[in-house]
Structures are given as structure tokens and as C-alpha cells.
Design a protein around this motif. Structure first.
Motif, PDB file in Angstrom:
ATOM      1  N   LEU B  37       0.828  -1.190   0.000  1.00 20.36           N
ATOM      2  CA  LEU B  37       0.000   0.000   0.000  1.00 20.36           C
ATOM      3  C   LEU B  37       0.880   1.263   0.000  1.00 20.36           C
ATOM      4  O   LEU B  37       0.558   2.259  -0.656  1.00 20.36           O
ATOM      5  CB  LEU B  37      -0.930  -0.001   1.216  1.00 20.36           C
ATOM      6  CG  LEU B  37      -2.293   0.642   0.992  1.00 20.36           C
ATOM      7  CD1 LEU B  37      -3.016   0.005  -0.172  1.00 20.36           C
ATOM      8  CD2 LEU B  37      -3.143   0.548   2.244  1.00 20.36           C
ATOM      9  N   LEU B 137      -8.876   2.749  -2.945  1.00 19.68           N
ATOM     10  CA  LEU B 137      -9.512   1.654  -3.697  1.00 19.68           C
ATOM     11  C   LEU B 137      -9.122   0.299  -3.122  1.00 19.68           C
ATOM     12  O   LEU B 137      -9.958  -0.576  -2.929  1.00 19.68           O
ATOM     13  CB  LEU B 137      -9.071   1.689  -5.163  1.00 19.68           C
ATOM     14  CG  LEU B 137      -9.876   2.520  -6.137  1.00 19.68           C
ATOM     15  CD1 LEU B 137      -9.412   2.245  -7.551  1.00 19.68           C
ATOM     16  CD2 LEU B 137     -11.362   2.227  -6.003  1.00 19.68           C
ATOM     17  N   PHE B 138      -7.821   0.134  -2.829  1.00 15.39           N
ATOM     18  CA  PHE B 138      -7.326  -1.156  -2.344  1.00 15.39           C
ATOM     19  C   PHE B 138      -7.792  -1.432  -0.917  1.00 15.39           C
ATOM     20  O   PHE B 138      -7.637  -2.540  -0.420  1.00 15.39           O
ATOM     21  CB  PHE B 138      -5.801  -1.209  -2.449  1.00 15.39           C
ATOM     22  CG  PHE B 138      -5.327  -1.347  -3.874  1.00 15.39           C
ATOM     23  CD1 PHE B 138      -6.114  -1.985  -4.817  1.00 15.39           C
ATOM     24  CD2 PHE B 138      -4.096  -0.841  -4.269  1.00 15.39           C
ATOM     25  CE1 PHE B 138      -5.687  -2.119  -6.138  1.00 15.39           C
ATOM     26  CE2 PHE B 138      -3.665  -0.975  -5.585  1.00 15.39           C
ATOM     27  CZ  PHE B 138      -4.455  -1.610  -6.512  1.00 15.39           C
ATOM     28  N   ARG B 139      -8.317  -0.416  -0.253  1.00 11.50           N
ATOM     29  CA  ARG B 139      -8.913  -0.637   1.070  1.00 11.50           C
ATOM     30  C   ARG B 139     -10.429  -0.719   0.945  1.00 11.50           C
ATOM     31  O   ARG B 139     -11.146  -0.684   1.941  1.00 11.50           O
ATOM     32  CB  ARG B 139      -8.529   0.492   2.004  1.00 11.50           C
ATOM     33  CG  ARG B 139      -7.028   0.557   2.254  1.00 11.50           C
ATOM     34  CD  ARG B 139      -6.639   1.918   2.769  1.00 11.50           C
ATOM     35  NE  ARG B 139      -7.228   2.184   4.064  1.00 11.50           N
ATOM     36  CZ  ARG B 139      -7.584   3.386   4.496  1.00 11.50           C
ATOM     37  NH1 ARG B 139      -7.432   4.438   3.713  1.00 11.50           N
ATOM     38  NH2 ARG B 139      -8.092   3.546   5.683  1.00 11.50           N
ATOM     39  N   ALA B 140     -10.924  -0.799  -0.318  1.00 11.58           N
ATOM     40  CA  ALA B 140     -12.361  -0.918  -0.580  1.00 11.58           C
ATOM     41  C   ALA B 140     -13.134   0.257   0.009  1.00 11.58           C
ATOM     42  O   ALA B 140     -14.205   0.091   0.590  1.00 11.58           O
ATOM     43  CB  ALA B 140     -12.906  -2.258  -0.071  1.00 11.58           C
ATOM     44  N   GLU B 141     -12.571   1.469  -0.130  1.00  7.44           N
ATOM     45  CA  GLU B 141     -13.260   2.666   0.344  1.00  7.44           C
ATOM     46  C   GLU B 141     -13.435   3.651  -0.801  1.00  7.44           C
ATOM     47  O   GLU B 141     -12.674   3.635  -1.774  1.00  7.44           O
ATOM     48  CB  GLU B 141     -12.445   3.342   1.455  1.00  7.44           C
ATOM     49  CG  GLU B 141     -12.441   2.534   2.730  1.00  7.44           C
ATOM     50  CD  GLU B 141     -11.835   3.319   3.875  1.00  7.44           C
ATOM     51  OE1 GLU B 141     -11.432   4.488   3.652  1.00  7.44           O
ATOM     52  OE2 GLU B 141     -11.756   2.766   4.971  1.00  7.44           O
TER      53      GLU B 141
END
Lengths: 181, 181, 181
Positions: B37, B137-141
Motif C-alpha cells: 500500500l 480503492l485497495f482498502r475498498a473505500e
């Protein structure tokens, strides 16, 4: 790309496509959604690699085999639904085989472009993992690779083994299966 | 890229990487996820810019300093965990500094490619903000930049100041720190 | 790109931008977030297509009309807020028109690059659908296209009609409106 490498590539694509199609099914997608997810999982890594090293169009647009395999994997996944419970172990195996193959292919393609070894290793990892990252993104989940380091570690180790074998002058012909294992 | 600009670039990369690593920690990622990240946050903007203007491979594949800095920032973030409470303000500061630096670099790189001024400004914004978009995005937010316009506004203003300074013939040497402020 | 195709392209961009801006509003984004989402929805498909076939910089960086239209669509969406209830049907219509136009443009651009027909069809689908995929990703949702196959099916059929018309020697001038319908 030699014939040998090509067959390995298609094998990896098929295994990743199965993993994508099953993931789509779990998200209650219809057959089209499953196919899209199968395709994205199978070719996402190789396509990002192509974009990053500036080789366009990417393989998926040059060879219809990739899309065909993703379609085939989707159909196989649909018909094999009753077997899924038993497949749990197999899916991990599919992922692992795909991972090993893609790391090697990513490294080799990057080497052909004259990138430094560490950058080739990075491209191997991107090739192996980005398809799965997209699969999880499109399901609105935190990508597995960020949560379970085992996949990334395995890919990294595989890549190092491959580079080492390469350094020692091994032929890719023997090197890839070893790395995959 | 001049030596001066390079040092500024690496500074921005380090600050964004810290922001990414801390975000990963908050999502209970392990050290590998934090590193990923951190790397994505730090180089996402510059990499998308490179792809868009057709300069491949992107900087992250040409210079190992970027990956090394992301790794360093991850380790710093881990060890500095007890200080995080106090860091809340600092993280915003890190973000702001990284933002200012990246806007200038994005504009300059785009200018070197002969893009129109408005397109250079757009590339400055992409460079400054896309890393953070990927981080979220990679934390689904939903990416922060879509929710808090302050970041984008700051980057936009910074870019305009830089372009104005450039128009008036200021040397980048003096212009970048001013813009960053 | 002929003048005729250009006008159609801008029409598609405007319609997709409206769809993006309204989606942003539903997620309680401010005007800046709405604009970003409008822009991404409108140009995401064409930009990915450009990257994949190696034509850089993408249209959005060469012609300010795209960003301007996205800004215009955002403002229209804001002022037309009371009309949204009535617009529900219209939004689907906007999407459908945008879809039809973008499929044709994607195919045509890919044909100009000498890609195989099946790859041109794939590029038509990417052009038509990827903007919507990004719109949903940035709202942290599973993309609509993965859940409702009607969009993808419509785009696929449109693309096949276009290719068929092309094969029969029809002028794009007449072909595009037919496909869109």
C-alpha cells in the motif's frame, strides 16, 4: 515466446480464469459476470505488465486464445458446480500453479525488454498478482494479496528461484517447472 | 530530471509512502500489505502519468530508489507506531507536502512532452492524487479525493501557482518550494 | 476521426458524464467529486482503449472538449436536481446512447490500428463499458456491468451489428445511428 513458454502461459491463464469464475459465482454474478471476472483475473497481470513496459497491444488483444480460454474456464466452472466443495483445495492449487507460471513469464518478458533484474522481479510479481487484485477490486473487497502475505511471499520466492536458476545458466525449459513447484 | 527535482520527487514519494503504510496498518494489514500500500500510494500517480503520456517504463521500474523508499517508509511506520496519535497532524502535513511536490513534477514532465498547459495541469493533478485514489480503492473505500475536495482544490491551486510562476519565467528551483507552501 | 464521428463521440461523452455526475450526487459527493466521477465515467473507456492499443496521449489530454463537457454535464446535473425523479428513464436512455456510440468509436479506432476483428470488438466493449466500471469502483460498489448483463449484451450486439454493417460496406455515416438504435 517459445512454444514451451506459450503452453505454460495458457495453463496459467486457464487456472486463474477458473479462480475468477468461481469467485464471480460466489458473488452471485450471472454467467456473463463470471466470464468477465475470469478474463480479468486471467489477463490482468499480463496486461498491466505490457502497459508498464510499453509493449502494446498486450497479448490478450493479439491472440484469441486468452479470451477463448477464459470463456472455456467459465463454462467448466458452471458445470462443475457440484464439485466445488471438493475443489476448495484444488482452487488453491490452481492459484499456486498460475502464480508460479506467471512469475516466470513476467520475468522473462521483462528481461527481453532489457530491464534491470530487480525490475524484472517486480514485473514477475505484477504479472502473477495483479489479476487477483482486479478480481477482488471488482467484487468490492480488499484484495487478498494485501491480507494474506502467503501469495506474495510465494510469488517472490518463486521469482528469486527463477532468477537464481537463470544466473546459473539453466535453460528456462527446466527452470520453470522447478520454480512452479 | 535535474538533481534538485529528483530530491524533491523522492521526498514526496517518502511522505506518500508513510501515508500509505499507516493506512494499511489501520486496515490491519501485515507488514507486506503495508509495504504494497505504501508503494502503490507513492508511485501510483507518477506511474499513471507515465502511462498516459506514453513514457514507458515508468520511473518506478527504472530507479530502485522508489521501491527502496517505500520499504523504508513501511519500516519507519512500524517502529513509530506509538507515535501515531501525535502524528495525526503530521500525516496531513506529509500528504500536503507530497501533494505540492508531485503537482509540480507532474506538470514539468508533461511540459517536457509538449502537452498543452491545461493538459499539463491535469497531469500534475493525476500525479498528485492518483496514488491516494489507489490507496483507498485497495482498502475498498470511496477515495478521499472524491469526498473531501480540499485535497483536490489544494493540488489545483498549487498547479496554477506553478504554471503562473513558470509563465513569469521563474526558475523551477525557486518555484517548487513556493508552490508547495 | 471525421467531424461526424467527433460529434457522436462528444455526445456519448456528455451522456456518460451526466450518468457519472448523478451517481456521484447519490453518493453525497460535493460538486468536485461529482465532476471527477463525471469525467472518469465519460473518458475512462476511451482512455483505457488508448493505453491498450498504444496510442498516447489519450484523447482526453489532446482535446480540452472532453474535460469541458464533463464540467458542463456536472453543472447541468446540479441544476436539474429537481427533475431527477423524472429522469430515471432518461438516465437509462443516456447510458444506452453513450454505449452505442462508444462501441462504434472503439471499434473504428482499433480498426485504424490494424487489430483483428475480434480484438476490435473487444476494444469497442472496453470503450463502452470501462467508464461505468470505474464509476462504480470509485463508489466502492461491484460494477453494474458484472451484475446486470443487459448492458454488456447490448454493447456486444451493437458491436456485432456495426462489424456486420462494416463488412457489407456500409458507410460509418449510416452505420453508427443504426447500431446505436
Amino acid at each position: 515466446m517459445t512454444y514451451f513458454l506459450y503452453v505454460f502461459d495458457l495453463t496459467g491463464v486457464f487456472f486463474f480464469a477458473i479462480s475468477g469464475a468461481i469467485a464471480g459465482r460466489k458473488n452471485e454474478m450471472d454467467i456473463f459476470g463470471m466470464f468477465m471476472l475470469a478474463l480479468v483475473t486471467a489477463i490482468g497481470g499480463g496486461t498491466l505488465r505490457s502497459l508498464l513496459i510499453g509493449v502494446t497491444p498486450p497479448p490478450v488483444l493479439r491472440d484469441p486464445a486468452y479470451i477463448s480460454l477464459a470463456a472455456g474456464a467459465t463454462i467448466v466452472s458452471l458445470f462443475a458446480e457440484p464439485l466445488w466443495e471438493k475443489w476448495q483445495r484444488a482452487v488453491s492449487l490452481f492459484d499456486a500453479v498460475g502464480l508460479g507460471v506467471f512469475v516466470c513469464i513476467g520475468i522473462q518478458v521483462a528481461q527481453n525488454q532489457g530491464l534491470a533484474p530487480w525490475a524484472c522481479l517486480a514485473m514477475g510479481l505484477v504479472t502473477a498478482t495483479f489479476g487477483g487484485v482486479l478480481r477482488d477490486l471488482f467484487r468490492a473487497e480488499v484484495p487478498l494479496i494485501f491480507r494474506k502475505e502467503i501469495y506474495a511471499t510465494a510469488a517472490l520466492l518463486g521469482g528469486l528461484v527463477y532468477l537464481l536458476g537463470d544466473l546459473l545458466g539453466m535453460l528456462p525449459r527446466y527452470n520453470i517447472p522447478i520454480t512452479t513447484v
